[in-house]
Write an enzyme that holds these catalytic residues in place. Structure first.
Site, PDB file in Angstrom:
ATOM      1  N   CYS A   1      33.226  27.493  33.726  1.00 63.08           N
ATOM      2  CA  CYS A   1      34.640  27.959  33.690  1.00 63.08           C
ATOM      3  C   CYS A   1      35.222  27.657  34.861  1.00 63.08           C
ATOM      4  O   CYS A   1      34.340  27.624  35.781  1.00 63.08           O
ATOM      5  CB  CYS A   1      34.538  29.433  33.503  1.00 63.08           C
ATOM      6  SG  CYS A   1      34.104  30.018  31.703  1.00 63.08           S
TER       7      CYS A   1
ATOM      8  N   ARG B   1      42.853  30.659  33.771  1.00 65.57           N
ATOM      9  CA  ARG B   1      41.130  29.800  34.005  1.00 65.57           C
ATOM     10  C   ARG B   1      40.935  29.156  32.579  1.00 65.57           C
ATOM     11  O   ARG B   1      41.951  29.093  31.846  1.00 65.57           O
ATOM     12  CB  ARG B   1      40.472  31.108  33.763  1.00 65.57           C
ATOM     13  CG  ARG B   1      40.364  32.105  32.346  1.00 65.57           C
ATOM     14  CD  ARG B   1      39.267  31.741  31.499  1.00 65.57           C
ATOM     15  NE  ARG B   1      37.869  31.685  31.826  1.00 65.57           N
ATOM     16  CZ  ARG B   1      37.262  32.819  31.965  1.00 65.57           C
ATOM     17  NH1 ARG B   1      37.962  33.973  31.546  1.00 65.57           N
ATOM     18  NH2 ARG B   1      36.031  32.994  32.307  1.00 65.57           N
TER      19      ARG B   1
ATOM     20  N   ASN C   1      30.915  33.132  34.341  1.00 68.36           N
ATOM     21  CA  ASN C   1      29.532  33.144  34.543  1.00 68.36           C
ATOM     22  C   ASN C   1      28.981  33.167  35.942  1.00 68.36           C
ATOM     23  O   ASN C   1      29.320  32.168  36.754  1.00 68.36           O
ATOM     24  CB  ASN C   1      28.798  31.799  33.613  1.00 68.36           C
ATOM     25  CG  ASN C   1      28.684  32.436  32.033  1.00 68.36           C
ATOM     26  OD1 ASN C   1      28.862  33.943  31.767  1.00 68.36           O
ATOM     27  ND2 ASN C   1      27.950  31.688  31.374  1.00 68.36           N
TER      28      ASN C   1
HETATM   29  C1  LIG Z   1      30.632  33.117  28.371  1.00 63.09           C
HETATM   30  C2  LIG Z   1      31.904  33.209  29.107  1.00 63.09           C
HETATM   31  C3  LIG Z   1      31.834  32.627  30.339  1.00 63.09           C
HETATM   32  C4  LIG Z   1      32.047  31.173  30.207  1.00 63.09           C
HETATM   33  C5  LIG Z   1      31.333  30.511  31.425  1.00 63.09           C
HETATM   34  O1  LIG Z   1      31.593  30.740  32.582  1.00 63.09           O
HETATM   35  N1  LIG Z   1      30.627  29.338  31.120  1.00 63.09           N
HETATM   36  C6  LIG Z   1      29.850  28.733  32.028  1.00 63.09           C
HETATM   37  C7  LIG Z   1      28.588  28.498  31.899  1.00 63.09           C
HETATM   38  S1  LIG Z   1      27.541  27.935  32.910  1.00 63.09           S
HETATM   39  O2  LIG Z   1      27.448  29.372  33.800  1.00 63.09           O
HETATM   40  O3  LIG Z   1      28.404  26.832  33.707  1.00 63.09           O
HETATM   41  O4  LIG Z   1      26.333  27.638  32.526  1.00 63.09           O
HETATM   42  C8  LIG Z   1      32.081  34.846  29.287  1.00 63.09           C
HETATM   43  C9  LIG Z   1      33.175  35.216  30.147  1.00 63.09           C
HETATM   44  C10 LIG Z   1      33.753  36.668  29.738  1.00 63.09           C
HETATM   45  C11 LIG Z   1      32.460  37.193  28.903  1.00 63.09           C
HETATM   46  C12 LIG Z   1      32.842  38.166  27.976  1.00 63.09           C
HETATM   47  C13 LIG Z   1      33.280  39.552  28.595  1.00 63.09           C
HETATM   48  O5  LIG Z   1      32.395  39.575  29.854  1.00 63.09           O
HETATM   49  C14 LIG Z   1      33.559  40.700  27.785  1.00 63.09           C
HETATM   50  C15 LIG Z   1      32.122  40.905  26.894  1.00 63.09           C
HETATM   51  C16 LIG Z   1      31.025  41.783  27.989  1.00 63.09           C
HETATM   52  C17 LIG Z   1      29.769  42.038  27.423  1.00 63.09           C
HETATM   53  O6  LIG Z   1      28.844  42.617  28.281  1.00 63.09           O
HETATM   54  C18 LIG Z   1      29.227  40.791  26.563  1.00 63.09           C
HETATM   55  C19 LIG Z   1      30.250  40.278  25.726  1.00 63.09           C
HETATM   56  C20 LIG Z   1      31.525  40.021  26.235  1.00 63.09           C
HETATM   57  C21 LIG Z   1      32.308  39.416  25.215  1.00 63.09           C
HETATM   58  C22 LIG Z   1      31.182  38.686  27.198  1.00 63.09           C
HETATM   59  C23 LIG Z   1      30.724  37.362  26.638  1.00 63.09           C
HETATM   60  C24 LIG Z   1      30.667  36.166  27.504  1.00 63.09           C
HETATM   61  O7  LIG Z   1      29.775  36.650  28.581  1.00 63.09           O
HETATM   62  C25 LIG Z   1      32.031  35.745  28.314  1.00 63.09           C
HETATM   63  C26 LIG Z   1      33.017  35.361  27.148  1.00 63.09           C
END
Ligand SMILES: C[C@H](CCC(=O)NCCS(=O)(=O)O)[C@H]1CC[C@H]2[C@@H]3[C@H](O)C[C@@H]4C[C@H](O)CC[C@]4(C)[C@H]3C[C@H](O)[C@]12C
Length: 324
Positions: free
Chosen positions: A2, A16, A79
């Site tokens: 992200c 974002r 993340n």
């Molecule tokens: C997966 C998302 C981040 C995407 C990201 O950064 N990808 C990068 C991958 S990597 O690192 O490069 O491998 C994150 C951003 C916000 C997160 C959500 C939000 O924090 C809101 C809730 C929080 C809860 O604890 C878990 C579900 C959730 C609904 C989360 C699910 C997931 O972790 C999300 C959707």
């Protein structure tokens, strides 16, 4: 992966990309001023600033990914896998669960100085939302029109970094990302001159050679450098339309195309959506992987004194405008 960024013209913009291999069913969600926001370790907050952002709503609770409040303060979680570590609740502190962090900040703070004060009495804890939804490993960018900061909760405690680049991606920790930018200090939007050797007949043969060496891959460190360069050199008009259009071009520099980042056999990370919040108009703009038309939800058109969440499902499919 992200990427998040800020952008300033006459107005202030914050948004974002949400890059992942699946979606949790997120919606543009407005939390109006009198929706009682429950906090696991502190009871509910009856009235507060209104918030607009992208959230997965579960049990009538807005699990925000990124959002802005009516004062123009923006915040996004990205993340931070392998580095995020949350504390245990402590008596005498404001114990905030990681899934509550965005509503906790945006409900009460109007500016980054206020955020810094709030963070000084906060303890970020790993309390899960539910057994099905364990704590996500995240770090956060928070910004107003004057400055941006990054908050990282790690095994050695809570770090609050100034973010002069106005961007955030994923790993490694923010201080290392910023240090890594030193590698690119010679890059420029202008054509380079021959500093290699006066004895060699070297000359430019194409436009754009000033940024030769800017990394083009999708790793978070490379996206950090690419989006920081694009943002720092961005030029646009001051109007809302021109600023929003330019903002989507800035984040377009780190767009993820299906097929280029395989995360498991046959599974690919893509840019599920890209967002841009406007501080002045209280509007949440977004595009999705299949819908490049910018779509907008304006919180000022809603009854912001109400007490119930207002939700708009994303328009996921775009249309081709045919000219003949
Ligand atoms: C997966 C998302 C981040 C995407 C990201 O950064 N990808 C990068 C991958 S990597 O690192 O490069 O491998 C994150 C951003 C916000 C997160 C959500 C939000 O924090 C809101 C809730 C929080 C809860 O604890 C878990 C579900 C959730 C609904 C989360 C699910 C997931 O972790 C999300 C959707």
């Amino acid at each position: 992966m992200c990427t998040a960024a800020t952008y300033k013209t006459k107005g202030f913009y914050f948004g974002r990309t949400l890059d992942y291999e699946f979606s949790y069913g997120e919606e543009i969600t407005i939390t109006p001023r009198n929706y009682p926001i429950p906090f696991r370790h502190m009871g509910a907050l009856a009235s507060h600033y209104a918030i607009i952002g992208m959230a997965h709503v579960a049990d009538n609770y807005p699990l925000y990914y990124d959002a802005m409040n009516e004062k123009g303060l923006g915040m996004a979680g990205l993340n931070f896998v392998g580095n995020a570590a949350y504390a245990e609740p402590v008596d005498g502190m404001q114990n905030v669960a990681q899934f509550e962090f965005i509503p906790w900040i945006l409900s009460r703070c109007a500016t980054i100085p206020e955020v810094r004060e709030a963070l000084a009495r906060m303890n970020l804890v790993g309390t899960p939302f539910s057994p099905q939804m364990p704590a996500a490993s995240l770090h956060w960018i928070i910004a107003d029109k004057n400055e941006a900061i990054v908050v990282e909760s790690m095994a050695d405690g809570l770090h609050v970094h100034d973010d002069p680049a106005g961007v955030l991606t994923n790993n490694p920790p923010f201080d290392l990302q910023m240090f890594h930018l030193n590698n690119y200090l010679g890059l420029s939007p202008r054509q380079p001159e021959n500093h290699f050797s006066p004895e060699l007949p070297l000359a430019t043969y194409s436009r754009g050679m000033g940024a030769l060496g800017l990394p083009g891959d999708l790793s978070s460190q490379s996206r950090f450098a690419r989006v920081a360069f694009t943002r720092a050199n961005s030029i646009s008009g001051d109007s809302e339309e021109e600023s929003v259009s330019q903002f989507f071009h800035i984040l377009g520099s780190v767009d993820q195309q299906r097929g280029c980042c395989e995360v498991a056999e046959g599974k690919y990370e893509i840019t599920i959506y890209t967002s841009c919040c406007s501080a002045e108009t209280g509007t949440y703009y977004y595009t999705t992987y299949e819908n490049h038309q910018i779509t907008a939800v304006d919180m000022k058109k809603e009854a912001l004194d109400s007490d119930a969440l207002i939700r708009y499902p994303m328009i996921l499919k775009g249309e081709i405008r045919r000219q003949n």
